[in-house]
Design an enzyme around this catalytic site. Structure first.
Site, PDB file in Angstrom:
ATOM      1  CG  ASP A 242      -1.861   1.123   1.308  1.00  0.00           C
ATOM      2  OD1 ASP A 242      -2.736   1.197   0.421  1.00  0.00           O
ATOM      3  OD2 ASP A 242      -1.753   1.953   2.230  1.00  0.00           O
TER       4      ASP A 242
ATOM      5  CD  GLU B 140      16.137 -14.097   3.658  1.00  0.00           C
ATOM      6  OE1 GLU B 140      15.280 -14.548   4.454  1.00  0.00           O
ATOM      7  OE2 GLU B 140      16.885 -13.143   3.925  1.00  0.00           O
TER       8      GLU B 140
END
Length: 528
Positions: free
Chosen positions: A210, A259
């Site tokens: 956002d 990751e």
């Protein structure tokens, strides 16, 4: 420990994904309190699987005082009781993966709630508090500090500053209940990397970021110098938006996302002055997608649409990012109403969008052909900007009215306890139940289009649109694999050669070989 990720791995799944936005409070209510919840979302996941989407984006469900429909977050690791519990969120993620759906959650990093622990402690500790350094606290101007520190305006109207009892002011680009974080502070950066890992460990497949353009403010927080700031949004670089420093933040986030297995992604809600500036958010070492507001804001005009399509694709090519396409969301008037022309035009716009290369976003209810609800009485409205004198128009409630699932009268199967915003009394023909199995319904049009998009090789992939000759007001283009899309944006039928066999049309029609007349506000997919 990372949770089991049950979605079958797919290379770059996000490049051509169809992502469905769920606005949880308006999707489905499982406990009968009139408010949609996570258990309701969970119960309707098979519907989304059968619709044919690839991923589900959930608007905020975090702990919040709800000053701005959950975009004022008090705790990023907790679920607001109105939506359920953390186990409910885990169940949604687990069930979605079992249905081969991915889950994207909203992340709100520009600001938090004034009830967030950091902000409450900073207020209590007073000027000079270490916690206040994590926000933008400043002394005021004027003889006694009675004037805001600068002339910035809130997007919800009025000054972007609120004074606290000890005399200092804090910055909020949105509501006063939404203080902006100071992203120059290492603790803020550390905290959000931790929040990312918390949700990635629970198995989410990505984040919609956002106000992705708003995190970094210009050094010194300089004045704008005039009071027309809201008119400049998305048109030029502002001292509180689209600052270059945001890109270091997103590079650090990308290392976190990478990751994890399963191609976890981040999507930027980034209002930038140009498509080229937007493309900077999706360079290979930053975020994966950015919303295409240029396309959303384009009217129903062939020349304007072609320009928007070409410029959008051209902007993304240098950074090798997919273009995204969207017609509706929780902040804008539903496209059935916004584009004019009623349901026929909305259906044609949908087939045009789904034929374009890249990723498409659907907003809940558009597959039902829902119109904007324009006659909500003032006393039921809840959009915070509705209650202010200036700023945004304050009419976002009209696209947030809860969905109709079944039955002949409100709440149309939304839940047993009514609905938090009133539904129109004439929506019985628009319910999921009423439209399912009706070949002429908008729901079945979406289901068929999404099934074809999955089946046809390369329909959403790549960045190639080959424009074909067409009459004025008509768009015609070829996609890889032999699909041709023709769209008549005018109010009159348009004769043109039939380029092949009709695969799908936005309205019922017949076409023989040779000449063909494309009705007004109609789109057709052809197989050469």
């Amino acid at each position: 420990m990372t949770s089991q990720h049950n979605v079958t791995p797919a290379t770059d799944w996000w490049r051509d994904a169809v992502i469905y936005q769920v606005y949880p409070r308006s999707f489905a209510d499982a406990n009968g309190d009139g408010m949609g919840d996570l258990a309701g979302v969970r119960s309707r996941l098979p519907y989304l699987r059968d619709l044919g989407v690839d991923a589900v984006w959930l608007s905020p469900f975090y702990a919040s005082p709800q000053a701005d429909a959950g975009y004022d977050v008090a705790d990023y690791r907790a679920i607001d009781p109105m939506f359920g519990t953390l186990p409910d969120a885990e169940a949604v993620i687990r069930d979605a993966h079992a249905l081969d759906l991915r889950i994207i959650v909203d992340l709100v990093p520009n600001h938090c709630s004034d009830q967030h622990e950091w902000f409450r402690r900073g207020l209590a500790e007073g000027p000079g508090s270490v916690l206040r350094e994590r926000f933008h606290f400043r002394k005021g101007r004027g003889q006694n500090g009675e004037e805001p520190p600068n002339d910035w305006e809130s997007l919800f109207g009025g000054p972007a500053w609120t004074r606290v009892p000890d005399g200092e002011w804090y910055l909020h680009l949105f509501a006063p209940e939404q203080p902006d974080f100071n992203w120059d502070h290492p603790a803020v950066q550390d905290e959000f990397r931790s929040i990312l890992r918390f949700w990635l460990d629970l198995g989410v497949d990505g984040f919609r970021v956002d106000v992705a353009h708003g995190l970094v403010k210009a050094p010194g927080l300089p004045d704008m110098g005039h009071g027309e700031q809201l008119k400049l949004l998305g048109n030029q670089v502002l001292p509180f938006f689209d600052q270059d420093g945001v890109h270091d933040i997103y590079r650090s986030w990308r290392t976190v996302l990478d990751e994890y297995p399963g191609e976890r992604i981040a999507v930027a809600e980034a209002w930038a002055p140009t498509a080229e500036r937007t493309s900077l958010y999706v360079r290979p070492d930053e975020l994966h997608q950015a919303f295409n507001f240029h396309y959303l804001n384009t009217g129903w005009d062939a020349a304007a649409l072609r320009e928007a399509i070409d410029s959008s694709l051209d902007a993304m090519r240098p950074v090798a990012a997919p273009t995204t396409w969207v017609l509706s969301n929780h902040d804008v008037v539903r496209h059935r109403t916004r584009l004019g022309g009623g349901l026929d035009r909305a259906r044609a716009a949908t087939l045009l969008m789904l034929a374009l290369p890249g990723s498409a976003y659907l907003y809940q209810g558009e597959e039902l052909g829902l119109p904007e609800v324009t006659d909500l009485p003032d006393e039921v409205r809840q959009d915070p900007s509705f209650f202010r004198d200036s700023g945004q128009e304050g009419l976002r409630d009209g696209c947030r009215v809860p969905l109709p699932w079944s039955g002949e009268a409100p709440p149309y199967g939304f839940g047993d306890g009514g609905s938090w915003l009133p539904q129109p009394g004439d929506w019985a023909a628009l319910t999921v139940e009423a439209q399912t199995g009706d070949p002429d319904s908008t729901l079945e049009l979406y289901r068929t289009a999404l099934a074809l998009r999955r089946r046809l090789p390369g329909l959403g992939a790549g960045d190639a649109v080959e424009w074909l000759d067409a009459p004025d007001g008509v768009l015609a283009f070829r996609r890889p694999g032999g699909l041709i899309c023709t769209v008549n944006t005018t109010k009159t039928p348009a004769p043109l050669p039939a380029p092949g066999r009709i695969l799908l049309a936005s309205r019922q029609l017949d076409a023989a070989a040779g000449d063909f007349t494309l009705p007004a506000d109609t789109a057709v997919w052809w197989e050469e």
